[in-house]
Each structure stands twice: as structure tokens, then as C-alpha cells.
Design an enzyme around this catalytic site. Structure first.
Site, PDB file in Angstrom:
ATOM      1  N   ARG A 150       1.880   6.194 -29.572  1.00  5.33           N
ATOM      2  CA  ARG A 150       1.981   6.888 -28.293  1.00  5.33           C
ATOM      3  C   ARG A 150       0.868   7.939 -28.242  1.00  5.33           C
ATOM      4  O   ARG A 150       0.423   8.426 -29.291  1.00  5.33           O
ATOM      5  CB  ARG A 150       3.333   7.577 -28.157  1.00  5.33           C
ATOM      6  CG  ARG A 150       4.539   6.631 -28.243  1.00  5.33           C
ATOM      7  CD  ARG A 150       5.835   7.433 -28.218  1.00  5.33           C
ATOM      8  NE  ARG A 150       7.018   6.574 -28.275  1.00  5.33           N
ATOM      9  CZ  ARG A 150       7.617   6.196 -29.407  1.00  5.33           C
ATOM     10  NH1 ARG A 150       7.134   6.608 -30.579  1.00  5.33           N
ATOM     11  NH2 ARG A 150       8.678   5.414 -29.378  1.00  5.33           N
ATOM     12  N   LYS A 173       9.408   9.944 -31.859  1.00  8.81           N
ATOM     13  CA  LYS A 173      10.474  10.666 -31.171  1.00  8.81           C
ATOM     14  C   LYS A 173      11.514  11.136 -32.187  1.00  8.81           C
ATOM     15  O   LYS A 173      11.832  10.432 -33.135  1.00  8.81           O
ATOM     16  CB  LYS A 173      11.128   9.754 -30.129  1.00  8.81           C
ATOM     17  CG  LYS A 173      10.201   9.386 -28.966  1.00  8.81           C
ATOM     18  CD  LYS A 173      10.919   8.541 -27.942  1.00  8.81           C
ATOM     19  CE  LYS A 173      10.020   8.239 -26.744  1.00  8.81           C
ATOM     20  NZ  LYS A 173      10.707   7.389 -25.742  1.00  8.81           N
ATOM     21  N   HIS A 245       0.097   4.693 -21.685  1.00 11.50           N
ATOM     22  CA  HIS A 245       0.830   3.732 -22.512  1.00 11.50           C
ATOM     23  C   HIS A 245       0.166   2.349 -22.545  1.00 11.50           C
ATOM     24  O   HIS A 245       0.641   1.458 -23.246  1.00 11.50           O
ATOM     25  CB  HIS A 245       2.257   3.576 -21.988  1.00 11.50           C
ATOM     26  CG  HIS A 245       3.295   4.138 -22.923  1.00 11.50           C
ATOM     27  ND1 HIS A 245       3.144   5.331 -23.597  1.00 11.50           N
ATOM     28  CD2 HIS A 245       4.506   3.655 -23.309  1.00 11.50           C
ATOM     29  CE1 HIS A 245       4.217   5.563 -24.332  1.00 11.50           C
ATOM     30  NE2 HIS A 245       5.053   4.561 -24.186  1.00 11.50           N
ATOM     31  N   ARG A 248      -0.827   0.948 -25.944  1.00  8.60           N
ATOM     32  CA  ARG A 248       0.373   0.662 -26.732  1.00  8.60           C
ATOM     33  C   ARG A 248       0.991  -0.665 -26.297  1.00  8.60           C
ATOM     34  O   ARG A 248       1.376  -1.488 -27.129  1.00  8.60           O
ATOM     35  CB  ARG A 248       1.372   1.812 -26.568  1.00  8.60           C
ATOM     36  CG  ARG A 248       2.687   1.650 -27.337  1.00  8.60           C
ATOM     37  CD  ARG A 248       3.443   2.976 -27.256  1.00  8.60           C
ATOM     38  NE  ARG A 248       4.849   2.863 -27.623  1.00  8.60           N
ATOM     39  CZ  ARG A 248       5.316   2.946 -28.870  1.00  8.60           C
ATOM     40  NH1 ARG A 248       4.476   3.081 -29.873  1.00  8.60           N
ATOM     41  NH2 ARG A 248       6.607   2.878 -29.113  1.00  8.60           N
ATOM     42  N   HIS A 271      10.386   1.626 -32.664  1.00  7.95           N
ATOM     43  CA  HIS A 271      11.574   1.448 -31.832  1.00  7.95           C
ATOM     44  C   HIS A 271      12.818   1.439 -32.709  1.00  7.95           C
ATOM     45  O   HIS A 271      12.835   0.813 -33.769  1.00  7.95           O
ATOM     46  CB  HIS A 271      11.503   0.122 -31.063  1.00  7.95           C
ATOM     47  CG  HIS A 271      10.521   0.138 -29.948  1.00  7.95           C
ATOM     48  ND1 HIS A 271      10.000  -1.022 -29.388  1.00  7.95           N
ATOM     49  CD2 HIS A 271       9.943   1.160 -29.264  1.00  7.95           C
ATOM     50  CE1 HIS A 271       9.146  -0.696 -28.424  1.00  7.95           C
ATOM     51  NE2 HIS A 271       9.110   0.615 -28.328  1.00  7.95           N
ATOM     52  N   TYR A 280       8.448  -7.039 -24.781  1.00  8.95           N
ATOM     53  CA  TYR A 280       7.051  -7.434 -24.938  1.00  8.95           C
ATOM     54  C   TYR A 280       6.881  -8.920 -25.224  1.00  8.95           C
ATOM     55  O   TYR A 280       5.757  -9.403 -25.335  1.00  8.95           O
ATOM     56  CB  TYR A 280       6.410  -6.648 -26.092  1.00  8.95           C
ATOM     57  CG  TYR A 280       6.267  -5.179 -25.835  1.00  8.95           C
ATOM     58  CD1 TYR A 280       5.219  -4.672 -25.071  1.00  8.95           C
ATOM     59  CD2 TYR A 280       7.190  -4.273 -26.348  1.00  8.95           C
ATOM     60  CE1 TYR A 280       5.097  -3.322 -24.835  1.00  8.95           C
ATOM     61  CE2 TYR A 280       7.073  -2.922 -26.115  1.00  8.95           C
ATOM     62  CZ  TYR A 280       6.028  -2.451 -25.360  1.00  8.95           C
ATOM     63  OH  TYR A 280       5.901  -1.108 -25.120  1.00  8.95           O
TER      64      TYR A 280
END
Length: 300
Positions: A150, A173, A245, A248, A271, A280
């Protein structure tokens, strides 16, 4: 508890105890600040006065705004409200959670927009190798595409994070760390920036451990990184929409199209659930035809 005090308590909780990113905390502050303003205008000054009916009126008011909010924005707003009231009930500040029946609208499932490999190559080649900032920009773009980081993760890198050969450490995150490989092209671009450009940039500002620095020596901001990407897209004459993004998305899509396992891509992207990564796995009709034609014994 008074609304302002309750909001401050929740923001401290998500900042200190949950360790959420500044971007996420800013979104909570913005959403819940608007909610508190609405409640105050309705004569509600204490969290104990909030009822399910009050929350229903708030949601209906926001949903009927002109222009109408995107379903994703409305869903995020409802999630913020629900999280706040759940926190107040869990901490014993309030006896119950009035948002318990709140159900956010189902957001449309949109496929991420990825660039083609040719477009990515043009984007990466856009910064001038003769310009010191161009060398920095090339390193940033190469690193984003090579690692799937990110933008916030990339600009949060310290020099020490890239000092481990063909891998680097990213902080995602919730301050979760992951180790990801960095390809030879990105490694060469980062090394060129470190040796040729960063020392001069660092000398212009206060001592900083950050990898990417701005023209005055301060750590590169998220907005500046976005401007780097947009300028490169314009120079590369890419007409498709390019967002922070985009690289990514392109990283994940190209890995999967190249045969990478979805769980490997999940780990690389950071993730928590493979379901997030599976968005994706879309492929074009032409790709399906090609695979069918070369794989099925009676396709031809």
C-alpha cells in the site's frame, strides 16, 4: 456519557489499544464527528439518549442526502456508528447497544482496476533518470509494483527495512508486519536512490530514518506519493484511471495471471482473509479461451 467525551474515549481506544492507522482513525473521526453534530442538532446530548429509532432516522437522513452518497460511503458510516455504540456497551459506559439491528447496505462487488503489463512498464519508465527526484520516483514506483505494498506502507518504510537483500519488511494495517520479496528491478532502483539521491535529500532536512524523502528532506507524504504516481501516469500517456492502489491491484492480478497460488498472494498483500484476495482472481474472456484451447483434449 456526554457525546464529546464518549467520542474521545472511543478514538483513544482505536488509536492506543487497537493501533489503527492514522488514515483509518481520521475516517472514524470524520464519520462520528458528523454523527455527533447531527445528534446535537436533534437535541441528543448524551449517549444514553440514543435509541434504535434515533439511529434509524440518522441513517435515513444520510441516505436521502443530495447528492446521494455512494453505498460504500454509507456502509462505512454505519460501520463507524455501530463500532462506537458497541464499544460503549462493551465498556459498561452504556447498558445496551442501540445499533444492534443496524445492517449496512450491501456494497456492489467491483473488480479492482489493474493496468496491463505494457502500461505498468511505461509507468515505471516515466520518471527521468537524469533528475534526482526522478530517481526517487522510479524507486517508489518499482517498489510498489514489486511488492504490492500500500502507498502508506511504502512511505512508512525506514532505510533499515530495505537492508536485507532481496526481501523487505512492511507494516500493514493494525501494525501487522510481513516480509515480502523485492525483485531485482526494484532492488536496483532502490539502491540507485539510496546511493545517488537520498544522502543529498537527507542533508536538507532533519535527520529521518524514513526511506523516501521529499525535496526538502522531510519524509514523503501520502499526498506527495499520489502526485508522483499521477505525474508518471500522465507522462506515460495512460488514459485509464490510476489511483494510489493501482499498482497494488496490478501486482496481485499479474501474479495470479502468471499462475501464483491465491494463498501466496494473500500473504504478500497482507490480507487477513483469502476471501479478500479472491476478488483479484477474475480473468478475461480471452484468457479463459486460451487456457481452454490449450488444456482441454477436445477443444480443437
Amino acid at each position: 456519557m456526554l457525546l464529546d467525551r464518549a467520542l474521545d474515549a472511543y478514538l483513544r481506544h482505536v488509536t492506543i489499544e487497537r493501533g489503527l492507522s492514522e488514515h483509518t482513525i481520521a475516517a472514524y473521526r470524520r464519520d462520528l464527528g458528523g454523527y455527533v453534530e447531527w445528534l446535537t442538532a436533534e437535541g441528543v446530548v448524551d449517549t444514553s439518549d440514543v435509541t434504535p429509532a434515533v439511529i434509524d432516522r440518522f441513517v435515513a437522513d444520510r441516505a436521502s442526502a443530495d447528492p446521494a452518497p455512494a453505498s460504500t460511503s454509507l456502509a462505512r458510516l454505519q460501520s463507524s456508528v455501530r463500532g462506537w455504540h458497541r464499544f460503549l456497551a462493551r465498556e459498561g459506559i452504556e447498558d445496551d447497544d442501540p445499533s444492534g439491528r443496524l445492517r449496512p447496505p450491501k456494497a456492489p462487488r467491483r473488480l479492482p482496476k489493474a493496468l496491463t503489463i505494457d502500461q505498468v512498464e511505461r509507468l515505471l519508465a516515466a520518471p527521468s533518470p537524469e533528475d534526482p527526484l526522478g530517481v526517487r520516483d522510479r524507486a517508489l514506483l518499482e517498489l510498489l509494483y514489486a511488492t504490492g505494498a500500500r502507498v502508506s506502507e511504502a512511505i512508512g518504510l525506514d532505510v533499515d527495512d530495505v537492508a536485507h537483500g532481496d526481501v523487505l519488511r512492511l507494516r500493514g494495517k493494525g501494525s501487522k508486519e510481513r516480509i515480502v520479496p523485492i525483485g531485482s528491478y526494484a532492488r536496483a532502483a532502490v539502491d540507485a536512490y539510496l546511493t545517488r539521491v537520498r544522502p543529498a535529500l537527507a542533508a536538507k532536512g532533519r535527520a529521518s530514518a524514513r526511506l523516501f524523502l521529499g525535496a526538502r528532506g522531510a519524509p514523503l507524504s501520502r499526498q506527495s506519493a499520489w502526485l508522483v504516481i499521477r505525474a508518471a501516469a500522465e507522462k506515460a500517456q495512460i488514459t485509464a484511471e490510476v489511483s494510489p492502489h493501482t499498482l497494488r491491484h496490478s501486482f496481485a492480478t499479474h501474479l495470479l495471471q502468471g499462475g501464483a497460488d491465491v494463498r501466496v498472494v494473500q500473504e504478500l498483500l497482507g490480507h487477513s482473509s483469502v476471501a479478500t484476495t479472491q476478488i483479484y482472481t477474475h480473468v478475461s474472456v480471452d484468457t479463459l479461451r486460451d487456457i481452454y484451447a490449450t488444456s482441454h483434449p477436445r477443444a480443437r
